[in-house]
Design an enzyme around this catalytic site. Structure first.
Site, PDB file in Angstrom:
ATOM      1  N   MET A  24     -11.398  -6.467  24.501  1.00  0.00           N
ATOM      2  CA  MET A  24     -12.098  -7.692  24.916  1.00  0.00           C
ATOM      3  C   MET A  24     -12.445  -7.596  26.396  1.00  0.00           C
ATOM      4  O   MET A  24     -11.553  -7.540  27.244  1.00  0.00           O
ATOM      5  CB  MET A  24     -11.212  -8.913  24.671  1.00  0.00           C
ATOM      6  CG  MET A  24     -11.005  -9.222  23.198  1.00  0.00           C
ATOM      7  SD  MET A  24      -9.950 -10.638  22.945  1.00  0.00           S
ATOM      8  CE  MET A  24      -8.315  -9.955  23.162  1.00  0.00           C
ATOM      9  N   CYS A 108     -20.856  -3.974  19.791  1.00  0.00           N
ATOM     10  CA  CYS A 108     -21.278  -5.064  20.699  1.00  0.00           C
ATOM     11  C   CYS A 108     -22.703  -5.492  20.366  1.00  0.00           C
ATOM     12  O   CYS A 108     -23.630  -4.677  20.396  1.00  0.00           O
ATOM     13  CB  CYS A 108     -21.177  -4.600  22.153  1.00  0.00           C
ATOM     14  SG  CYS A 108     -21.609  -5.951  23.272  1.00  0.00           S
ATOM     15  N   ASN A 210     -11.983 -13.044  11.016  1.00  0.00           N
ATOM     16  CA  ASN A 210     -11.306 -14.105  10.225  1.00  0.00           C
ATOM     17  C   ASN A 210      -9.786 -14.091  10.333  1.00  0.00           C
ATOM     18  O   ASN A 210      -9.115 -14.588   9.434  1.00  0.00           O
ATOM     19  CB  ASN A 210     -11.616 -14.021   8.715  1.00  0.00           C
ATOM     20  CG  ASN A 210     -13.087 -14.018   8.402  1.00  0.00           C
ATOM     21  OD1 ASN A 210     -13.895 -14.264   9.283  1.00  0.00           O
ATOM     22  ND2 ASN A 210     -13.419 -13.759   7.173  1.00  0.00           N
TER      23      ASN A 210
HETATM   24  C1  LIG Z   1     -13.884 -12.453  25.034  1.00  0.00           C
HETATM   25  C2  LIG Z   1     -14.266 -11.358  24.082  1.00  0.00           C
HETATM   26  C3  LIG Z   1     -14.558 -10.093  24.571  1.00  0.00           C
HETATM   27  C4  LIG Z   1     -14.882  -9.063  23.686  1.00  0.00           C
HETATM   28  N1  LIG Z   1     -15.090  -7.807  24.181  1.00  0.00           N
HETATM   29  C5  LIG Z   1     -15.229  -6.760  23.311  1.00  0.00           C
HETATM   30  C6  LIG Z   1     -15.211  -5.419  23.772  1.00  0.00           C
HETATM   31  O1  LIG Z   1     -15.026  -5.150  24.957  1.00  0.00           O
HETATM   32  N2  LIG Z   1     -15.366  -4.431  22.848  1.00  0.00           N
HETATM   33  C7  LIG Z   1     -15.523  -4.689  21.512  1.00  0.00           C
HETATM   34  O2  LIG Z   1     -15.639  -3.758  20.717  1.00  0.00           O
HETATM   35  N3  LIG Z   1     -15.510  -5.953  21.063  1.00  0.00           N
HETATM   36  C8  LIG Z   1     -15.351  -6.982  21.920  1.00  0.00           C
HETATM   37  N4  LIG Z   1     -15.268  -8.262  21.448  1.00  0.00           N
HETATM   38  C9  LIG Z   1     -15.352  -8.481  20.001  1.00  0.00           C
HETATM   39  C10 LIG Z   1     -13.945  -8.471  19.409  1.00  0.00           C
HETATM   40  O3  LIG Z   1     -13.285  -7.259  19.665  1.00  0.00           O
HETATM   41  C11 LIG Z   1     -13.983  -8.731  17.902  1.00  0.00           C
HETATM   42  O4  LIG Z   1     -14.648  -7.677  17.273  1.00  0.00           O
HETATM   43  C12 LIG Z   1     -14.678 -10.026  17.541  1.00  0.00           C
HETATM   44  O5  LIG Z   1     -14.332 -11.069  18.411  1.00  0.00           O
HETATM   45  C13 LIG Z   1     -14.306 -10.449  16.110  1.00  0.00           C
HETATM   46  O6  LIG Z   1     -12.928 -10.597  15.996  1.00  0.00           O
HETATM   47  P1  LIG Z   1     -12.235 -12.044  15.872  1.00  0.00           P
HETATM   48  O7  LIG Z   1     -12.844 -12.699  14.670  1.00  0.00           O
HETATM   49  O8  LIG Z   1     -10.783 -11.777  15.749  1.00  0.00           O
HETATM   50  O9  LIG Z   1     -12.590 -12.801  17.121  1.00  0.00           O
HETATM   51  C14 LIG Z   1     -14.960  -9.311  22.301  1.00  0.00           C
HETATM   52  C15 LIG Z   1     -14.676 -10.587  21.830  1.00  0.00           C
HETATM   53  C16 LIG Z   1     -14.328 -11.602  22.694  1.00  0.00           C
HETATM   54  C17 LIG Z   1     -14.002 -12.952  22.150  1.00  0.00           C
END
Ligand SMILES: Cc1cc2nc3c(=O)[nH]c(=O)nc-3n(C[C@H](O)[C@H](O)[C@H](O)COP(=O)(O)O)c2cc1C
Length: 475
Positions: A24, A108, A210
């Protein structure tokens, strides 16, 4: 020792990790990773790092990886975005001694990734991806892994995963959303897609999307057959998610702030974490929200945390038996709990009042009226327009694709300009870089010093000699 692969890598190097904290940007920093590990996370990813910047900028390497080394922070996977096999591998070689694997970000979906041509915008470039993974697989001493988003079609997603596996990818994280599912359009992730990938490849798979509580983790593993589950938003709102606990929000905030004192990070990261951790409490105590937005020091943040704890404890003591949490929340606002992001037009309390800055920004394009902030800006400057089509387009740096400086004489971003101006002993007033001017001044001064003139004749000044004169300008 030979490099471990696939399932052996997962079970031995990663200790069979099932509970994974997602990469993240600005949020999976060392302090947060340590907090998450104390509460059940078994594997963490760094935030996405920019491979090209990592290769060319020693400070970036130090600030984002080398200074964050900590024995408790393993196993750790370093994630890069890249679109060039050589650059990816160069960056990975510089990082491999500090981690257990190198991950390529193929998920991304943001505009910045579109402009920089990386992340999910490489999803269709299978030939390039094959070359990147293959080279990394051949040259690195640690395994290479990928984090992908799905295609709408299950069979294409499966072929995509198989292609990456064949190229040398040793572990795959599948975020079950498509590139278009982002912001208010995120919706739910498809575990069907993830399950199909899991069945079709011979390497370990992590599911992403999810995951809001421990029951989701168990259900996802059962439904899809994956080896582990990765969480981002769920982890940010409840870093004890993988322990199956929902502690009081101030408890985890205090613990996090203690870790930040030992492992400092930018205050903006801390603030962003607390906005998420305290999301529901800040809906109730809006004053604290403003205070948190304004504080400028870690101790200032700690004071807000203390005030929030007192308010929550007062609310708890006033709580009458049998009363349910407001707004259909699963728990009272002082308990860590998931935040379900509202859909594009979903009516909710948030849609009528103090919404998050991010939610407002995300809807920007579709709003007919202007947000409060924009109205304020327009009051200050009546000619200001918010029409996105009239926004100036970012011109790219000729070398790295980042936005270039508007007044740069070389058409480069600041980092690239600094290198070139230094190499060529040139000035770029647009970036405030005055290597040539400083050299001339220094020579003129030396000319007035009799003892130095002699030395000058013996040792002519070249751009490399120049580094002694203005070396500090590059520090
Ligand atoms: C604040 C934030 C920063 C993120 N930065 C990245 C990142 O640096 N690299 C990446 O592959 N995904 C990044 N993501 C996406 C998350 O890794 C993840 O794939 C996405 O939020 C879905 O997962 P979740 O449903 O658990 O939120 C980011 C998500 C959030 C919320």
């Amino acid at each position: 020792m030979p490099k471990l692969q696939g399932f052996e890598f997962w079970s031995r190097t990663l200790g069979g990790a099932r509970h994974v904290v997602a990469p993240m940007v600005d949020q999976s920093e060392l302090a947060w990773r340590l907090l998450s590990r104390r509460h059940g996370a078994q594997l963490c990813y760094t935030p996405m790092l920019h491979a090209q910047v990592f290769v060319r900028d020693a400070n970036y390497r130090k600030e984002n990886l080398y200074c964050d080394v900590c024995p408790e922070d393993r196993p750790l996977i370093v994630q890069f975005c890249a679109n060039d096999p050589e650059v990816f591998v160069q960056a990975a070689l510089l990082a491999q001694d500090y981690c257990d694997a190198i991950d390529l970000n193929l998920g991304c979906p943001q505009m910045i990734a579109k402009r920089g041509h990386y992340g999910a915008f490489l999803q269709e470039e299978w030939d390039l991806l094959q070359r990147m993974i293959l080279l990394a697989h051949e040259r690195l001493s640690v395994p290479v892994t990928c984090k992908i988003r799905v295609f709408p079609e299950i069979d294409k997603t499966v072929r995509y995963a198989q292609m990456l596996e064949k190229a040398g990818c040793q572990l795959l994280t599948v975020h079950g959303r498509t590139k278009e599912q982002k912001g208010p359009m995120a919706g739910t992730a498809s575990w069907e897609h993830i399950k199909a990938v899991r069945k079709a490849v011979g390497i370990p798979v992590f599911a992403n999307g999810n995951i809001q509580c421990l029951q989701d983790v168990e259900r996802c593993i059962q439904d899809t057959g994956v080896q582990g589950v990765m969480s981002a938003e769920g982890n940010l709102h409840n870093p004890a998610l993988f322990e199956g606990r929902s502690p009081a929000v101030w408890e985890l905030a205090e613990e996090y702030l203690d870790i930040v004192r030992q492992h400092p990070c930018p205050l903006s990261y801390v603030r962003a974490h607390l906005f998420k951790l305290w999301h529901h409490t800040l809906q109730v105590h809006q004053q604290l929200r403003e205070e948190l937005a304004k504080v400028k020091t870690l101790e200032g943040v700690a004071a807000v945390s203390q005030a929030l704890k007192l308010r929550c404890q007062e609310d708890m003591s006033r709580q009458q038996e049998g009363v349910r949490p407001a707004d259909n929340l699963p728990a009272f606002h002082w308990i860590c709990q998931p935040y379900i992001r509202p859909g594009p037009r979903e009516g909710s309390k948030e849609n009528s009042g103090g919404r998050s800055k991010r939610a407002l920004e995300e809807e920007e394009g579709s709003m007919e009226g202007l947000s409060k902030n924009k109205l304020k800006k327009q009051l200050r400057n009546p000619h200001k327009t918010f029409d996105p089509s009239l926004k100036p387009k970012y011109a790219k740096c000729d070398q790295c694709g980042n936005p270039k400086g508007n007044r740069c004489v070389f058409n480069l971003c600041r980092g690239c300009c600094k290198k070139r101006a230094f190499r060529e002993t040139a000035d770029c007033p647009g970036h405030g870089l005055l290597f040539k001017t400083k050299l001339e001044k220094s020579l003129a001064w030396k000319g007035t010093q009799p003892g130095l003139q002699e030395a000058q004749q013996v040792r002519p000044v070249t751009p490399s000699g120049f580094s002694e004169v203005v070396g500090s300008a590059l520090a």
